[in-house]
Write an enzyme that holds these catalytic residues in place. Structure first.
Site, mmCIF file in Angstrom:
data_model
loop_
_atom_site.group_PDB
_atom_site.id
_atom_site.type_symbol
_atom_site.label_atom_id
_atom_site.label_comp_id
_atom_site.label_asym_id
_atom_site.label_seq_id
_atom_site.Cartn_x
_atom_site.Cartn_y
_atom_site.Cartn_z
ATOM 1 C CB SER A 156 -0.935 -0.015 1.207
ATOM 2 O OG SER A 156 -0.228 -0.346 2.373
ATOM 3 C CD GLN A 212 4.097 -0.951 -5.143
ATOM 4 O OE1 GLN A 212 4.593 -0.883 -6.257
ATOM 5 N NE2 GLN A 212 3.332 -1.961 -4.772
ATOM 6 C CD GLU A 242 4.982 -1.483 7.337
ATOM 7 O OE1 GLU A 242 3.879 -1.954 7.680
ATOM 8 O OE2 GLU A 242 5.373 -1.509 6.174
#
Length: 168
Positions: free
Chosen positions: A17, A19, A83
């Protein structure tokens, strides 16, 4: 002299995602220059019940993605936070798509290489059609949380990146 701008900038290979410029712009609070690249020796997996993918080492696999260039320490910290502990940031070598030049960059690898929730192949175009809008909303909520946690934990954000969050 504590400004993070005094340290060398970071280059980070992203494959899911991140990108999408709209997602990166929210998380980094700017849109960095990107370069297309491939990461050899990894596979891009779907994760059961989640809106985001992961990568894990895989003999002859190839992951296509982008390098976010020139990130500050603070921007890298935003990526680390979103993350979370399920990913490990590692230095890898990628091949630039346009020039075939090799470059050392950082990327986020799924920490549990034997996770039974990893399966198949993640598809960026499918994600854009089906999940991008929801993921952008989740990213907005994450950045609001980061600026003002208000006693909430990171796990509050976690529920937004699942395909079917439990109504509470």
């Amino acid at each position: 002299m504590t400004s993070s701008d005094q340290f060398p900038p970071h280059n980070v290979f992203v494959y899911g995602s991140f990108q999408e410029p709209a997602v990166v712009g929210l998380i980094l609070e700017c849109t960095p220059a990107t370069v297309s690249a491939q990461l050899h020796g990894f596979h891009l997996y779907r994760l059961k019940g989640r809106l985001h993918p992961c990568i894990s080492p895989s003999g002859n696999g190839i992951v296509t993605g982008k390098i976010l260039t020139g990130l500050t320490d603070a921007q890298l910290e935003n990526l680390d936070m979103i993350e979370g502990a399920e990913y490990v940031r590692k230095t890898v070598e990628v091949v630039l798509t346009d020039t075939s030049e090799k470059m050392k960059v950082e990327t986020f690898v799924w920490a549990n290489k034997d996770d039974p929730d990893m399966y198949g192949e993640w598809d960026f175009e499918e994600w854009k059609r089906l999940h991008m809008e929801k993921f952008i909303e989740a990213s907005k909520k994450f950045m609001e949380w980061k600026k003002n946690p208000n006693g909430k934990t990171r796990e509050e954000f976690e529920k937004f990146v699942h395909e079917d969050p439990h109504a509470e």
